[in-house]
Design an enzyme around this catalytic site. Structure first.
Site, PDB file in Angstrom:
ATOM      1  N   CYS A 134      -3.097  -4.898 -10.121  1.00 38.87           N
ATOM      2  CA  CYS A 134      -4.211  -4.879  -9.162  1.00 38.87           C
ATOM      3  C   CYS A 134      -4.530  -3.454  -8.740  1.00 38.87           C
ATOM      4  O   CYS A 134      -3.894  -2.903  -7.832  1.00 38.87           O
ATOM      5  CB  CYS A 134      -3.859  -5.737  -7.954  1.00 38.87           C
ATOM      6  SG  CYS A 134      -5.153  -5.712  -6.705  1.00 38.87           S
ATOM      7  N   CYS A 137      -5.501  -3.007  -5.105  1.00 36.36           N
ATOM      8  CA  CYS A 137      -4.403  -3.104  -4.131  1.00 36.36           C
ATOM      9  C   CYS A 137      -3.549  -1.840  -4.144  1.00 36.36           C
ATOM     10  O   CYS A 137      -3.113  -1.364  -3.107  1.00 36.36           O
ATOM     11  CB  CYS A 137      -3.475  -4.286  -4.447  1.00 36.36           C
ATOM     12  SG  CYS A 137      -4.287  -5.784  -4.963  1.00 36.36           S
ATOM     13  N   ASP A 138      -3.260  -1.304  -5.326  1.00 35.70           N
ATOM     14  CA  ASP A 138      -2.209  -0.287  -5.449  1.00 35.70           C
ATOM     15  C   ASP A 138      -2.683   1.090  -5.910  1.00 35.70           C
ATOM     16  O   ASP A 138      -1.897   2.036  -5.899  1.00 35.70           O
ATOM     17  CB  ASP A 138      -1.139  -0.784  -6.444  1.00 35.70           C
ATOM     18  CG  ASP A 138      -0.519  -2.091  -5.986  1.00 35.70           C
ATOM     19  OD1 ASP A 138      -0.384  -2.277  -4.768  1.00 35.70           O
ATOM     20  OD2 ASP A 138      -0.185  -2.927  -6.836  1.00 35.70           O
TER      21      ASP A 138
END
Ligand code: NAP
Length: 310
Positions: A134, A137-138
């Protein structure tokens, strides 16, 4: 009045929310079990430019939150948790999730699909330490670093493009020299000066589990056999998804890759159980098609319950 639900919807992605909206508006008081990735894949994406009605595009998380609010406004109930097992052998169906059991006259399976992993020796140990599926997300954690992205489809292009916001260099590694990605996404990636393409190349492992961080990828050219190490601080996977249908093994039919088989778009082989969205669609896999089949499943539920006098 009994405790049996008219309809339970498994999953809260595009398909699930649309099924919830339609069945709520049919006054069926649907219960949505959100699943282990609430919001589904749209909640992990950035700008969505191909959902009709948003000429400038819309952020995936905003789109999915709007769908949820819209369904809730008409009375859809939402509950955390995901179904671990089910008995579909008789109606009402029984669903087990956490310590709870629910009975329902009809079931809409909209459990979607989850990110696929490569299955490398050190991959699992490094998830959360530089291995991720992701980018939204990261990606932020790898500002100023060199990053690798694996895959040759739209997801990989989207991840690579997004990661150029943070990375000094993004190496896109694909096992072939032909791409599944749409032309527009591939062109965007190709024209981005920070993205470098490595084709005909596979990842044999990711290092270094002993340091609990990603330091390099072991690569191999499948045509020449050449092996080498690429320095990288993160490896993001965009290699597709695996349908979330294991809890129905032996009860619903699946194809060889685990996608639920349906006829007439949304009918499973069990009367009263319908499937929609990415758990049953290996061909289109778009937000708009998931919404479409979510709508169909809800309309079939409404029709069935009406025929049964509910
Ligand atoms: P996909 O189109 O199935 O592509 C998966 C890619 O991963 C393929 O290039 C595949 O290689 C590669 N791959 C699969 N398993 C692998 C393995 N074990 N090792 C190495 N490589 C592997 O999946 P996706 O990119 O997630 O896209 C899914 C759907 O969502 C598509 O319909 C796509 O159009 C849509 N989507 C659209 C957008 C957008 O429009 N913005 C964004 C994301 C996704 P091979 O080609 O060799 O099989």
């Amino acid at each position: 009045m009994d405790n049996i639900r008219n309809v339970v919807i498994m999953g809260s992605g595009c398909a699930g929310h649309t099924a919830a909206l339609y069945s709520a508006r049919a006054n069926l008081k649907p219960l949505v079990l959100e699943g282990h990735e609430p919001g589904g894949q749209l909640s992990l994406t950035t700008l969505v430019e191909n959902f009709p009605g948003f000429p400038e595009g819309i952020q995936g998380p905003e789109l999915i939150e709007n769908m949820r609010k819209q369904a809730a406004r008409f009375g859809a109930e939402y509950q955390h948790g995901h179904v671990v097992s089910a008995d579909l052998s008789k109606r009402p169906f029984t669903l087990h999730f956490g310590k709870e059991t629910i009975q329902t006259r009809t079931l809409i399976v909209a459990s979607g699909a989850s990110a696929r992993w490569l299955g490398l020796p050190n991959e699992q140990a490094l998830i959360g330490h530089g291995v991720s599926s992701c980018a939204t997300c990261d990606g932020f954690f790898f500002s100023g670093k060199e990053i690798a992205v694996i895959g040759g489809g739209d997801s990989a292009m989207e991840e690579a493009l997004f990661l150029t916001r943070f990375a000094t260099k993004v190496t896109l590694i694909h096992r072939r020299d032909q791409f599944r990605a749409s032309k527009i996404m591939l062109d965007r990636a190709r024209h981005n000066g920070k993205i470098h393409f490595l084709t005909d190349t596979v990842v044999d492992d990711v290092l270094d589990a002993s340091k609990k961080e990603v330091t390099a990828l072991k690569l191999r050219n499948v045509k020449t056999g050449k092996v080498w190490e690429l320095t990288a601080s993160a490896m993001f996977l965009g290699i597709g998804h695996v349908p979330n249908a294991k809890m129905f093994a032996g009860q619903l039919d699946t194809d060889q890759d685990g996608y639920l088989k349906t006829t007439n778009y949304v009918f499973t082989r069990v009367p009263g159980v319908y499937a929609c969205g990415d758990v049953q669609d290996r061909r289109y896999r778009q937000a708009i098609t998931a919404a479409g089949t979510g709508c169909m499943a809800a309309l079939e539920v409404e029709k069935l319950l009406e025929e049964e006098g509910r």
